[in-house]
Design a protein around this motif. Structure first.
Motif, mmCIF file in Angstrom:
data_model
loop_
_atom_site.group_PDB
_atom_site.id
_atom_site.type_symbol
_atom_site.label_atom_id
_atom_site.label_comp_id
_atom_site.label_asym_id
_atom_site.label_seq_id
_atom_site.Cartn_x
_atom_site.Cartn_y
_atom_site.Cartn_z
ATOM 1 N N LYS A 94 32.389 37.980 36.887
ATOM 2 C CA LYS A 94 31.532 37.660 38.033
ATOM 3 C C LYS A 94 32.294 37.365 39.320
ATOM 4 C CE LYS A 94 27.780 35.858 35.187
ATOM 5 N NZ LYS A 94 26.803 34.800 35.031
ATOM 6 N N LYS A 95 33.612 37.486 39.318
ATOM 7 C CA LYS A 95 34.418 37.167 40.494
ATOM 8 C C LYS A 95 35.110 38.424 41.017
ATOM 9 C CE LYS A 95 37.334 33.450 42.017
ATOM 10 N NZ LYS A 95 38.107 32.290 41.616
ATOM 11 N N VAL A 96 35.099 38.591 42.347
ATOM 12 C CA VAL A 96 35.764 39.732 42.968
ATOM 13 C C VAL A 96 37.267 39.474 42.982
ATOM 14 C CG1 VAL A 96 36.020 41.092 45.077
ATOM 15 C CG2 VAL A 96 33.747 40.303 44.372
ATOM 16 N N VAL A 97 38.021 40.401 42.370
ATOM 17 C CA VAL A 97 39.470 40.245 42.290
ATOM 18 C C VAL A 97 40.215 41.259 43.160
ATOM 19 C CG1 VAL A 97 39.408 39.181 40.002
ATOM 20 C CG2 VAL A 97 39.620 41.670 40.203
ATOM 21 N N ASN A 98 39.513 42.288 43.642
ATOM 22 C CA ASN A 98 40.144 43.305 44.465
ATOM 23 C C ASN A 98 39.068 44.049 45.239
ATOM 24 O OD1 ASN A 98 42.145 44.900 45.552
ATOM 25 N ND2 ASN A 98 42.647 45.970 43.651
ATOM 26 N N VAL A 99 39.412 44.539 46.429
ATOM 27 C CA VAL A 99 38.505 45.369 47.225
ATOM 28 C C VAL A 99 39.331 46.528 47.761
ATOM 29 C CG1 VAL A 99 36.959 45.454 49.219
ATOM 30 C CG2 VAL A 99 37.128 43.348 47.897
ATOM 31 N N ILE A 100 38.798 47.745 47.597
ATOM 32 C CA ILE A 100 39.519 48.933 48.060
ATOM 33 C C ILE A 100 38.565 49.883 48.782
ATOM 34 C CG2 ILE A 100 41.247 48.828 46.224
ATOM 35 C CD1 ILE A 100 39.751 51.164 44.852
ATOM 36 N N VAL A 101 39.156 50.819 49.507
ATOM 37 C CA VAL A 101 38.417 51.925 50.113
ATOM 38 C C VAL A 101 38.733 53.149 49.270
ATOM 39 C CG1 VAL A 101 38.144 53.370 52.154
ATOM 40 C CG2 VAL A 101 38.566 50.915 52.414
ATOM 41 N N GLY A 160 23.638 42.140 49.537
ATOM 42 C CA GLY A 160 23.695 40.810 50.140
ATOM 43 C C GLY A 160 24.756 40.598 51.192
ATOM 44 N N ASN A 161 26.012 40.756 50.824
ATOM 45 C CA ASN A 161 27.136 40.531 51.729
ATOM 46 C C ASN A 161 28.275 41.463 51.348
ATOM 47 O OD1 ASN A 161 26.420 37.934 53.264
ATOM 48 N ND2 ASN A 161 26.047 37.354 51.141
ATOM 49 N N TYR A 162 29.159 41.706 52.308
ATOM 50 C CA TYR A 162 30.393 42.427 52.000
ATOM 51 C C TYR A 162 31.201 41.564 51.045
ATOM 52 C CZ TYR A 162 34.970 44.595 52.654
ATOM 53 O OH TYR A 162 36.173 45.204 52.451
ATOM 54 N N ALA A 163 31.738 42.168 50.009
ATOM 55 C CA ALA A 163 32.493 41.426 49.004
ATOM 56 C C ALA A 163 33.932 41.215 49.438
ATOM 57 C CB ALA A 163 32.467 42.183 47.680
ATOM 58 N N GLY A 164 34.368 39.991 49.415
ATOM 59 C CA GLY A 164 35.770 39.673 49.663
ATOM 60 C C GLY A 164 36.382 39.132 48.387
ATOM 61 N N ILE A 165 37.688 39.140 48.310
ATOM 62 C CA ILE A 165 38.353 38.592 47.130
ATOM 63 C C ILE A 165 37.939 37.125 46.984
ATOM 64 C CG2 ILE A 165 40.603 37.969 46.137
ATOM 65 C CD1 ILE A 165 41.672 40.562 47.399
ATOM 66 N N GLY A 166 37.519 36.775 45.785
ATOM 67 C CA GLY A 166 37.029 35.425 45.516
ATOM 68 C C GLY A 166 35.518 35.309 45.581
ATOM 69 N N SER A 167 34.848 36.343 46.132
ATOM 70 C CA SER A 167 33.380 36.333 46.178
ATOM 71 C C SER A 167 32.817 36.366 44.766
ATOM 72 C CB SER A 167 32.852 37.557 46.939
ATOM 73 O OG SER A 167 33.191 37.516 48.290
ATOM 74 N N ILE A 168 31.574 35.969 44.654
ATOM 75 C CA ILE A 168 30.843 35.984 43.390
ATOM 76 C C ILE A 168 29.938 37.213 43.373
ATOM 77 C CG2 ILE A 168 29.198 34.712 41.933
ATOM 78 C CD1 ILE A 168 31.925 33.258 42.480
ATOM 79 N N TYR A 169 29.835 37.872 42.213
ATOM 80 C CA TYR A 169 28.869 38.959 42.058
ATOM 81 C C TYR A 169 27.817 38.493 41.068
ATOM 82 C CZ TYR A 169 26.537 43.244 40.869
ATOM 83 O OH TYR A 169 25.561 44.200 40.652
#
Length: 110
Positions: A9-16, A52-61
């Protein structure tokens, strides 16, 4: 497109990346599309918001609501329908800091 990798449930990485690259499994599993233009369940350019929101590292899904949001800042705050955390009382105009022990806004005086 932007994708967030979610683990427990936690964002650990964001990529394009393109969808076919995500589908290939080249970067592992757990990728969910996110929109750089979405904040507070609104699209900045008037388009359709995504999750809902743009996901950043540490965000909750939240898979039930299919939405990303930041971790809860204070125990007294509640998550709004737009996936933003809100204090129990509105913030006054000016520069204030939330004080959890007194459940009030404290004015920052310099």
């Amino acid at each position: 497109m932007h994708f967030a990798q979610v683990v427990d449930k936690k964002v650990v990485n964001v990529i394009v990346a393109e969808q076919d690259v995500i589908d290939s499994g080249m970067f592992g599993t757990g990728w969910i599309q996110t929109s750089y233009n979405t904040l507070g369940n609104k699209h900045k350019a008037g388009g359709t918001p995504l999750r809902g929101n743009y996901a950043g590292i540490g965000s909750i899904y939240d898979s039930v609501r299919d939405a990303f949001y930041s971790p809860q800042q204070y125990p007294s705050w509640t998550l709004s329908a737009d996936f933003l955390w809100e204090a129990p009382i509105p913030k006054p105009e000016g520069i204030y800091t939330w004080d959890e022990p007194t459940l009030s806004w404290i004015e920052n005086v310099h």
